[in-house]
Design a protein around this motif. Structure first.
Motif, PDB file in Angstrom:
ATOM      1  N   SER A 248      25.305  46.901 -18.742  1.00 55.53           N
ATOM      2  CA  SER A 248      26.476  45.994 -18.057  1.00 55.53           C
ATOM      3  C   SER A 248      27.523  46.215 -17.534  1.00 55.53           C
ATOM      4  O   SER A 248      28.534  45.751 -16.553  1.00 55.53           O
ATOM      5  N   ALA A 249      28.378  47.486 -18.387  1.00 56.94           N
ATOM      6  CA  ALA A 249      29.091  48.147 -18.120  1.00 56.94           C
ATOM      7  C   ALA A 249      29.243  48.641 -16.690  1.00 56.94           C
ATOM      8  O   ALA A 249      30.330  48.680 -16.030  1.00 56.94           O
ATOM      9  N   LYS A 250      27.821  49.053 -16.872  1.00 57.00           N
ATOM     10  CA  LYS A 250      28.521  49.709 -15.602  1.00 57.00           C
ATOM     11  C   LYS A 250      28.531  49.010 -14.128  1.00 57.00           C
ATOM     12  O   LYS A 250      29.214  48.638 -13.078  1.00 57.00           O
ATOM     13  N   PHE A 252      30.486  46.551 -14.397  1.00 56.81           N
ATOM     14  CA  PHE A 252      31.842  46.210 -14.381  1.00 56.81           C
ATOM     15  C   PHE A 252      32.868  47.575 -13.205  1.00 56.81           C
ATOM     16  O   PHE A 252      33.485  46.650 -13.175  1.00 56.81           O
ATOM     17  N   ASN A 253      31.969  48.196 -13.655  1.00 54.50           N
ATOM     18  CA  ASN A 253      32.573  49.301 -13.277  1.00 54.50           C
ATOM     19  C   ASN A 253      32.698  49.346 -11.787  1.00 54.50           C
ATOM     20  O   ASN A 253      33.680  49.370 -10.906  1.00 54.50           O
ATOM     21  N   LYS A 258      37.909  47.133 -14.738  1.00 54.92           N
ATOM     22  CA  LYS A 258      37.937  48.599 -15.394  1.00 54.92           C
ATOM     23  C   LYS A 258      38.192  48.616 -17.459  1.00 54.92           C
ATOM     24  O   LYS A 258      37.236  48.880 -17.678  1.00 54.92           O
ATOM     25  N   THR A 260      37.357  45.703 -18.816  1.00 57.71           N
ATOM     26  CA  THR A 260      35.829  44.667 -18.941  1.00 57.71           C
ATOM     27  C   THR A 260      35.108  45.795 -19.631  1.00 57.71           C
ATOM     28  O   THR A 260      34.229  45.732 -20.268  1.00 57.71           O
ATOM     29  N   CYS A 261      35.047  46.686 -18.185  1.00 53.31           N
ATOM     30  CA  CYS A 261      34.181  48.464 -18.130  1.00 53.31           C
ATOM     31  C   CYS A 261      33.911  48.967 -19.570  1.00 53.31           C
ATOM     32  O   CYS A 261      33.215  49.559 -20.588  1.00 53.31           O
ATOM     33  N   ASN A 262      35.022  48.896 -19.564  1.00 51.48           N
ATOM     34  CA  ASN A 262      35.851  50.055 -21.023  1.00 51.48           C
ATOM     35  C   ASN A 262      35.155  49.689 -22.057  1.00 51.48           C
ATOM     36  O   ASN A 262      35.023  50.134 -23.223  1.00 51.48           O
ATOM     37  N   PHE A 265      31.831  49.219 -22.693  1.00 46.49           N
ATOM     38  CA  PHE A 265      31.385  50.295 -23.245  1.00 46.49           C
ATOM     39  C   PHE A 265      31.985  50.633 -24.123  1.00 46.49           C
ATOM     40  O   PHE A 265      30.459  51.574 -25.163  1.00 46.49           O
ATOM     41  N   ASP A 338      32.402  58.631 -17.502  1.00 46.33           N
ATOM     42  CA  ASP A 338      30.874  58.230 -17.506  1.00 46.33           C
ATOM     43  C   ASP A 338      30.383  59.523 -17.807  1.00 46.33           C
ATOM     44  O   ASP A 338      29.761  60.197 -17.343  1.00 46.33           O
ATOM     45  N   THR A 385      34.405  57.111 -12.666  1.00 49.51           N
ATOM     46  CA  THR A 385      33.138  56.159 -13.254  1.00 49.51           C
ATOM     47  C   THR A 385      32.342  55.831 -12.711  1.00 49.51           C
ATOM     48  O   THR A 385      31.085  55.687 -13.558  1.00 49.51           O
TER      49      THR A 385
END
Length: 386
Positions: A248-250, A252-253, A258, A260-262, A265, A338, A385
């Protein structure tokens, strides 16, 4: 000869404790036990997963990418040139200076044109952002559903709360239908990943991923036909606990979210450390190494199973190191990359022309002030990323 090898492979002393034989695991008195032949169904199921994945990526992941505004970067294509294409495919994607000089004479291009051609040609082979998003979406969906299913399968079992129950009565432990389907689905999925690994996005930990998939398939298969099912279900659920967070982080990335991704993560890193660096070695590995010896002397199957577990644990430590490095960069306000698996091998090739322009601009800009706003997230592009 084949029959001899078959008999040696299935020799009771290899896979079962002393004084036990495969006959003890035949169905009787209403009890059903796991059999190696049950796993044959996972091969056609793996192809079913491939078909479902294709449909999911086309009709679910692609529209979702559009909703999240996942945009493709426009890449300049290399002009068709048979001489350069032949060298690119047969010799090297990164020609040396002497190769560039020789190709310049053969193709009629200048050395600068040849270098630009190879940069563009390498960029053409890089996976698209949409392809990455589709893969992450598929894995996120499976891992989330698998984790929910896994917890449903084991949450009401006594060995979920008391690990001594894992070996109570071993190996005469009957199989529940939920355990059968959990195993079949998990093994089929990992087989489908192995079948697609050549065409999926190749990341910098490609070799480790291959080792992980192979070790996981062997471990799941072995734990099935030697009736290590109780331990196996715990291990599979533990692995699924963090994977869906990473995927899911990927997603959003790739969508450019960014922050939300971070944030996701960081949650993923915490769950990964707790489940695979703390719980797995200090509870599960302890359970599979120490508790069986209270009942039986060690045998080959005992050593083999725990060897596979140690291999997986070594991979977890390798990934944990990369994950912690990345989490530290985020927490200290540095540009986040990443470190684990989502940065492509060809990262250093895309944007080479843009880097050259940026350097020249930066040199000229030293007289006019800074070119960036100093914010590590806003200055972070997809290439860093992905």
């Amino acid at each position: 000869m084949f029959q001899t090898l078959y008999n040696y492979f299935w020799w009771d002393r290899l896979w079962l404790p002393a004084n036990l034989t495969w006959a003890d695991l035949h169905d009787h008195d209403g009890q059903v036990f796991a059999k190696a032949s049950d796993l044959y169904v996972t091969i056609p199921f793996a192809f079913v997963f491939l078909a479902v994945r294709h449909l999911f990526e086309m009709y679910v992941a692609t529209p979702l990418a559009g909703l999240l505004n996942v945009k493709e970067k426009v890449r300049l294509k290399a002009t068709p040139n048979p001489v350069l294409e032949k060298f690119y495919m047969a010799s090297s994607k990164h020609p040396k200076q002497t190769d560039v000089e020789a190709l310049s004479k053969k193709s009629g291009y200048s050395m600068r044109q040849i270098e630009r051609w190879f940069r563009r040609r390498r960029n053409q082979d890089r996976p698209s952002l949409l392809k990455k998003f589709r893969e992450a979406s598929w894995r996120f969906t499976f891992y989330l559903l698998a984790f929910i299913a896994g917890m449903t399968v084991i949450a009401d079992k006594p060995w979920f709360y008391d690990l001594h129950e894992v070996w109570k009565g071993y190996p005469i432990q009957d199989m529940h239908p939920s355990q059968y389907w959990y195993y079949v689905i998990e093994l089929s999925f990992y087989l489908s990943l192995l079948f697609r690994i050549a065409s999926d996005v190749k990341r910098k930990d490609f070799k480790e991923q291959v080792i992980h998939h192979v070790a996981t398939i062997i471990l799941i298969s072995f734990s099935w036909f030697t009736n290590y099912i109780r331990a196996g279900t715990l291990i599979m659920a533990l692995h699924d606990a963090s994977d869906y967070l990473l995927e899911s982080a990927k997603m959003f990335n790739y969508a450019g979210w960014k922050n939300t991704c971070n944030n996701i993560f960081i949650v993923f890193a915490a769950v990964f450390i707790v489940t695979r660096i703390i719980i797995l070695p200090f509870w599960i590995l302890h359970c599979t190494i120490v508790y069986p010896l209270e009942m039986y002397p060690p045998f080959f199957g005992y050593y083999f199973f725990n060897l596979m577990m140690v291999i997986l644990q070594c991979l977890h430590i390798f990934w944990a190191y990369l994950i912690i490095r990345m989490a530290q960069k985020f927490l200290t306000g540095k540009t986040v990359e990443d470190e684990r698996s989502d940065r492509d091998e060809t990262d250093n090739t895309e944007g080479e022309e843009e880097k050259a322009v940026a350097k020249a601009t930066a040199a000229a800009g030293t007289k006019n002030g800074p070119l960036t706003n100093g914010h590590p997230i806003l200055n972070n592009n997809h290439r860093k990323t992905e």
